[in-house]
Every structure is written in structure tokens, then in C-alpha cells.
Design an enzyme around this catalytic site. Structure first.
Site, PDB file in Angstrom:
ATOM      1  CE  LYS A   1      -4.361   0.980   2.289  1.00  0.00           C
ATOM      2  NZ  LYS A   1      -5.185   0.549   3.604  1.00  0.00           N
TER       3      LYS A   1
HETATM    4  C1  E4P Z   1      -8.051   1.265   3.688  1.00  0.00           C
HETATM    5  O1  E4P Z   1      -7.337   1.022   3.108  1.00  0.00           O
HETATM    6  C2  E4P Z   1      -7.936   1.930   4.735  1.00  0.00           C
HETATM    7  O2  E4P Z   1      -7.357   1.389   5.615  1.00  0.00           O
HETATM    8  C3  E4P Z   1      -8.977   2.208   5.691  1.00  0.00           C
HETATM    9  O3  E4P Z   1     -10.376   1.771   5.262  1.00  0.00           O
HETATM   10  C4  E4P Z   1      -9.235   3.340   6.331  1.00  0.00           C
HETATM   11  O4  E4P Z   1     -10.216   3.641   7.303  1.00  0.00           O
HETATM   12  P1  E4P Z   1     -11.268   4.920   8.207  1.00  0.00           P
HETATM   13  O5  E4P Z   1     -10.792   6.227   6.991  1.00  0.00           O
HETATM   14  O6  E4P Z   1     -11.915   4.822   8.655  1.00  0.00           O
HETATM   15  O7  E4P Z   1      -9.802   5.068   9.061  1.00  0.00           O
END
Ligand code: E4P
Length: 214
Positions: A83
Site C-alpha cells: 500500500k
Molecule cells: C483502507 O484501506 C483503509 O485502511 C481504511 O479503509 C481507512 O478507513 P478509515 O477512514 O475508517 O480509517
């Protein structure tokens, strides 16, 4: 639409994986930090539980640091997807990892043009953050719709992961829009499973059975 879990908690992942529909996992630095465990060990354990792409995020934000961390994380298991935050250096890393055969997930996507650039750079996945867009009084679903329209128009092979999901209706709408994947927190997956009429139906069947035969 495939369902991933957005979690770094082993118990949550095991619980959901046992139900047969889980197709992958996404983590992020905040989710891993909550676990207070060795990062590599957590990713290794997740890969041993779930058969599918497991997103692990780099912490460094400079090109060299990201490449080093990415290669370390990719070495844990062939299913690890790196990522990378959507930045200029991030795009260079996405391109170079693709050339090395390492899959990437472009994260922190807040515009359709960011998604298009990440896809063109070679990202395997892009993750628009629906809930965080909603937090700014904009509509995360419009962002998702724009990305799907563009990706379908040009038949890009990058898959879209609807992320930052805050409630079951986000999942419903993401599926309607045609998102390839939604990554869903544990609590929301549980909410999606449950329905009061299912519970009431089970109770009534049981009661009728007992009245007739006991
Ligand atoms: C996605 O890959 C992220 O880990 C996640 O969905 C972020 O979500 P949040 O905005 O609830 O922290």
C-alpha cells in the site's frame, strides 16, 4: 463485488474468514499500531489465515525508504500487496514495483484524477476513502462512481477497493456502483450479517416446532 476485511486484528480476521466469503485483507499503519505487535509477524499471520491479497502499507514517504520497506514486506508472502500513499514519490514507487512484479494498492485516494494516475502508473488496486470524503461534507459515493465510470470507459485492469466504509449502506451502494471490492471493518461486517427479521423468524420457527412436538 468481493469483500475484504479492513483490520489487523487476528481474532477478527479468523472469525470472519471462517464464514467463507472473505476474499482479502487491508491494513494500514493505524490499524497495525492498535495491535501493538511486530508488524512483520502480524502480516505473516494474516497471510497464513486468508487466501487472497493482503495489503500492507509502507511507513516511509521518500522513494528510497518506500522501495526498501516494500521489498521487505513483499518478501513476507507472495500474497502481500504494497500500500502506497498517492504522492509523486508514491507514483514512482508504484511504477518500479510493477516492473519488479510486486502488486500495489494506491491508498488515500480522494479524487478520480488521482485514481486515474495511480492506475496508469501501474497500481493493481486503488482505494478511494468514502467515509473520509463524507466527513468533509462531500459525497464519497460520487467519487467512487466517477472512478468506476473512468476505469470502465478505458478498460483499465486496476481494481477499485471502496475503503473507509462507515456503515452497511456504503457497502450496498459500492456494490450498486460496481466497485470490484469493498474493504469493510469487522463491526460493519457483523452488522451486515444480522437482520432483526432473521432473528425473529428463527424464534418463531423454533416456537412453532416446540408447540407442536414438545
Ligand atoms: C483502507 O484501506 C483503509 O485502511 C481504511 O479503509 C481507512 O478507513 P478509515 O477512514 O475508517 O480509517
Amino acid at each position: 463485488m468481493r469483500i475484504f476485511i479492513d483490520s489487523a486484528n487476528i481474532e477478527e480476521i479468523k472469525d470472519i474468514n471462517a464464514m467463507g466469503f472473505l476474499a482479502g485483507v487491508t491494513t494500514n499503519p493505524s490499524l497495525v499500531a492498535k495491535e501493538k505487535r511486530d508488524y512483520r509477524e502480524v502480516i505473516r499471520e494474516i497471510c497464513a489465515i486468508v487466501e487472497g491479497p493482503i495489503s500492507a502499507e509502507v511507513i516511509a514517504q521518500d522513494y528510497t525508504g518506500m522501495m526498501q520497506e516494500a521489498e521487505m514486506l513483499a518478501g513476507i508472502h507472495p500474497n502481500v500487496v504494497i500500500k502506497i500513499a498517492m504522492t509523486e514519490d508514491g507514483l514512482k514507487v508504484i511504477r518500479d514495483l510493477r516492473q519488479k512484479g510486486i502488486k500495489t494498492n494506491a491508498t488515500l485516494i480522494f479524487s478520480a484524477t488521482q485514481a486515474l494516475l495511480a492506475a496508469r502508473a501501474g497500481a493493481s488496486y486503488v482505494s478511494p476513502f468514502l467515509g473520509r470524503v463524507d466527513d468533509t461534507a462531500n459525497d464519497g459515493l460520487i467519487l467512487l462512481e466517477d472512478i468506476m465510470t473512468i476505469f470502465n470507459q478505458f478498460t483499465l485492469d486496476t481494481e477499485v477497493i471502496a475503503a473507509s466504509i462507515r456503515h452497511p449502506v456504503h457497502v450496498l451502494q459500492a456494490a450498486r456502483i460496481g466497485s470490484h471490492i469493498a474493504t469493510v471493518p469487522y463491526k460493519i461486517i457483523k452488522q451486515m450479517i444480522k437482520h432483526p427479521l432473521t432473528d425473529a423468524g428463527i424464534q418463531k420457527f423454533l416456537q412453532d416446532w416446540q408447540e407442536a412436538f414438545q
